[in-house]
Scaffold this motif. Structure first.
Motif, PDB file in Angstrom:
ATOM      1  N   ARG A 144       0.874  -1.112  -0.008  1.00 64.14           N
ATOM      2  CA  ARG A 144       0.147   0.011   0.048  1.00 64.14           C
ATOM      3  C   ARG A 144       0.747   1.152   0.010  1.00 64.14           C
ATOM      4  O   ARG A 144       1.936   1.175   0.551  1.00 64.14           O
ATOM      5  CB  ARG A 144      -1.029   0.152   1.050  1.00 64.14           C
ATOM      6  CG  ARG A 144      -2.118  -1.131   1.060  1.00 64.14           C
ATOM      7  CD  ARG A 144      -3.071  -1.169   2.359  1.00 64.14           C
ATOM      8  NE  ARG A 144      -2.270  -1.455   3.412  1.00 64.14           N
ATOM      9  CZ  ARG A 144      -2.731  -1.779   4.531  1.00 64.14           C
ATOM     10  NH1 ARG A 144      -4.053  -1.709   4.775  1.00 64.14           N
ATOM     11  NH2 ARG A 144      -1.774  -2.455   5.492  1.00 64.14           N
ATOM     12  N   ASN A 145       0.306   2.240  -0.461  1.00 57.19           N
ATOM     13  CA  ASN A 145       0.993   3.638  -0.589  1.00 57.19           C
ATOM     14  C   ASN A 145       2.351   3.666  -1.410  1.00 57.19           C
ATOM     15  O   ASN A 145       3.216   4.089  -1.045  1.00 57.19           O
ATOM     16  CB  ASN A 145       1.217   3.973   0.802  1.00 57.19           C
ATOM     17  CG  ASN A 145      -0.024   4.283   1.576  1.00 57.19           C
ATOM     18  OD1 ASN A 145      -1.187   5.078   1.242  1.00 57.19           O
ATOM     19  ND2 ASN A 145      -0.212   3.805   2.651  1.00 57.19           N
ATOM     20  N   ASN A 146       2.044   2.888  -2.531  1.00 52.39           N
ATOM     21  CA  ASN A 146       3.303   2.919  -3.570  1.00 52.39           C
ATOM     22  C   ASN A 146       2.745   3.319  -4.735  1.00 52.39           C
ATOM     23  O   ASN A 146       1.409   2.966  -5.086  1.00 52.39           O
ATOM     24  CB  ASN A 146       3.816   1.515  -3.667  1.00 52.39           C
ATOM     25  CG  ASN A 146       4.931   1.165  -2.582  1.00 52.39           C
ATOM     26  OD1 ASN A 146       5.991   1.874  -2.311  1.00 52.39           O
ATOM     27  ND2 ASN A 146       4.552   0.319  -1.511  1.00 52.39           N
ATOM     28  N   PRO A 147       3.500   4.078  -5.626  1.00 48.03           N
ATOM     29  CA  PRO A 147       2.961   4.438  -6.775  1.00 48.03           C
ATOM     30  C   PRO A 147       3.145   3.414  -8.009  1.00 48.03           C
ATOM     31  O   PRO A 147       3.774   3.649  -8.922  1.00 48.03           O
ATOM     32  CB  PRO A 147       3.895   5.773  -7.395  1.00 48.03           C
ATOM     33  CG  PRO A 147       5.181   5.431  -6.447  1.00 48.03           C
ATOM     34  CD  PRO A 147       4.846   4.547  -5.296  1.00 48.03           C
ATOM     35  N   LEU A 148       2.443   2.331  -7.754  1.00 45.68           N
ATOM     36  CA  LEU A 148       2.821   1.075  -8.560  1.00 45.68           C
ATOM     37  C   LEU A 148       2.103   1.548 -10.155  1.00 45.68           C
ATOM     38  O   LEU A 148       1.100   2.131 -10.236  1.00 45.68           O
ATOM     39  CB  LEU A 148       2.020  -0.099  -7.902  1.00 45.68           C
ATOM     40  CG  LEU A 148       2.073  -0.726  -6.785  1.00 45.68           C
ATOM     41  CD1 LEU A 148       1.381  -1.753  -6.272  1.00 45.68           C
ATOM     42  CD2 LEU A 148       3.701  -1.125  -6.628  1.00 45.68           C
ATOM     43  N   ARG A 153       0.410  -3.016 -11.547  1.00 46.21           N
ATOM     44  CA  ARG A 153      -0.882  -3.437 -11.326  1.00 46.21           C
ATOM     45  C   ARG A 153      -1.476  -4.588 -11.757  1.00 46.21           C
ATOM     46  O   ARG A 153      -2.080  -5.450 -11.440  1.00 46.21           O
ATOM     47  CB  ARG A 153      -1.815  -2.199 -11.229  1.00 46.21           C
ATOM     48  CG  ARG A 153      -1.624  -1.137 -10.025  1.00 46.21           C
ATOM     49  CD  ARG A 153      -2.351   0.064 -10.287  1.00 46.21           C
ATOM     50  NE  ARG A 153      -2.066   0.753  -9.085  1.00 46.21           N
ATOM     51  CZ  ARG A 153      -2.631   0.815  -7.987  1.00 46.21           C
ATOM     52  NH1 ARG A 153      -3.510  -0.059  -7.722  1.00 46.21           N
ATOM     53  NH2 ARG A 153      -2.320   1.835  -7.183  1.00 46.21           N
ATOM     54  N   ARG A 154      -1.462  -4.468 -13.114  1.00 48.24           N
ATOM     55  CA  ARG A 154      -1.902  -5.536 -14.160  1.00 48.24           C
ATOM     56  C   ARG A 154      -1.375  -6.872 -13.824  1.00 48.24           C
ATOM     57  O   ARG A 154      -1.981  -7.867 -13.718  1.00 48.24           O
ATOM     58  CB  ARG A 154      -1.854  -5.060 -15.622  1.00 48.24           C
ATOM     59  CG  ARG A 154      -2.837  -5.818 -16.471  1.00 48.24           C
ATOM     60  CD  ARG A 154      -3.020  -5.122 -17.853  1.00 48.24           C
ATOM     61  NE  ARG A 154      -3.461  -3.762 -17.790  1.00 48.24           N
ATOM     62  CZ  ARG A 154      -2.955  -2.868 -18.286  1.00 48.24           C
ATOM     63  NH1 ARG A 154      -1.838  -2.891 -19.250  1.00 48.24           N
ATOM     64  NH2 ARG A 154      -3.306  -1.479 -18.256  1.00 48.24           N
ATOM     65  N   LYS A 155       0.026  -6.797 -13.650  1.00 46.94           N
ATOM     66  CA  LYS A 155       0.676  -7.815 -13.454  1.00 46.94           C
ATOM     67  C   LYS A 155       0.176  -8.556 -12.131  1.00 46.94           C
ATOM     68  O   LYS A 155       0.226  -9.791 -12.043  1.00 46.94           O
ATOM     69  CB  LYS A 155       2.284  -7.595 -13.546  1.00 46.94           C
ATOM     70  CG  LYS A 155       3.436  -8.790 -13.632  1.00 46.94           C
ATOM     71  CD  LYS A 155       4.575  -8.129 -14.092  1.00 46.94           C
ATOM     72  CE  LYS A 155       5.656  -7.756 -13.125  1.00 46.94           C
ATOM     73  NZ  LYS A 155       6.918  -7.786 -13.843  1.00 46.94           N
ATOM     74  N   SER A 168      -2.956  -0.300  -2.598  1.00 46.49           N
ATOM     75  CA  SER A 168      -3.941   0.871  -2.549  1.00 46.49           C
ATOM     76  C   SER A 168      -4.900   0.869  -3.819  1.00 46.49           C
ATOM     77  O   SER A 168      -4.286   0.498  -4.879  1.00 46.49           O
ATOM     78  CB  SER A 168      -3.215   2.280  -2.388  1.00 46.49           C
ATOM     79  OG  SER A 168      -2.404   2.080  -1.295  1.00 46.49           O
ATOM     80  N   GLN A 169      -5.921   1.296  -3.644  1.00 43.42           N
ATOM     81  CA  GLN A 169      -6.807   1.610  -4.562  1.00 43.42           C
ATOM     82  C   GLN A 169      -6.015   2.526  -5.661  1.00 43.42           C
ATOM     83  O   GLN A 169      -5.489   3.467  -5.180  1.00 43.42           O
ATOM     84  CB  GLN A 169      -8.492   2.053  -4.265  1.00 43.42           C
ATOM     85  CG  GLN A 169      -9.084   1.195  -3.720  1.00 43.42           C
ATOM     86  CD  GLN A 169      -8.989  -0.127  -4.122  1.00 43.42           C
ATOM     87  OE1 GLN A 169      -9.548  -0.244  -5.315  1.00 43.42           O
ATOM     88  NE2 GLN A 169      -8.785  -1.308  -3.710  1.00 43.42           N
TER      89      GLN A 169
END
Length: 175
Positions: A144-148, A153-155, A168-169
């Motif tokens: 959480r709280n990472n700028p993925l 994210r897809r991966k 994080s959402q």
């Protein structure tokens, strides 16, 4: 500065009794060689290095403290972990939150017993692995709280993981 040296020595002395080394908030930029010297006959179980200014952890750490089960590296300035961390075969909990990681280091997936990985509040955009993240022991990976990145994210969404992955959402204003 001198009081910090005394503090480090005192905490090493305490750790000889308890096998729990707490070097948090000691303004350490690196792990002093004296620590390895003082702890040479102690099989450490846990190590808390949070709240320092560590920019790196050397391979020596993993080689000297190979029996630790719990390692807290939060609130430092780390951006990578040495490959030698793979030798921490008893490590079950690793906290690398509040650091400067841009990539989640691949070595964390080589930790045989790792159950919990806290990597919150870093600058992680990517995960350094093309292989599916698999682990027999991992129960939770907290990102959480990472700028993925969207790609990352897809991966992650495609991974069928045996553990709980917390992210994080995605922000609406993703540009």
């Amino acid at each position: 500065m001198a009081h910090l040296v005394v503090q480090v020595i005192e905490r090493c002395e305490n750790a000889k009794e308890s096998a729990h080394l707490d070097l948090s908030e000691c303004e350490l930029m690196q792990i002093p060689d004296a620590v390895y010297h003082l702890m040479r006959n102690t099989e450490l179980q846990t190590c808390n290095l949070s709240g320092n200014v560590l920019k790196k952890v050397t391979p020596k750490f993993a080689l000297k403290f190979s029996a630790i089960t719990d390692l807290n590296l939060s609130y430092n300035q780390l951006s990578k972990l040495p490959d030698e961390f793979a030798t921490l075969s008893a490590l079950t909990n690793l906290n690398i939150s509040h650091n400067s990681f841009i990539v989640l280091p691949q070595v964390v997936f080589k930790l045989q017993k790792l159950a919990s990985l806290d990597a919150q509040h870093n600058a992680i955009l990517e995960i350094d692995t093309d292989e599916a993240i698999s682990s027999d022991c991992l129960t939770v990976v907290d990102l959480r709280n990472n700028p993925l990145s969207r790609n990352c994210r897809r991966k992650l969404e495609d991974f069928v993981t045996s553990f709980r992955l917390e992210i994080s959402q995605e922000a609406e204003d993703d540009w």
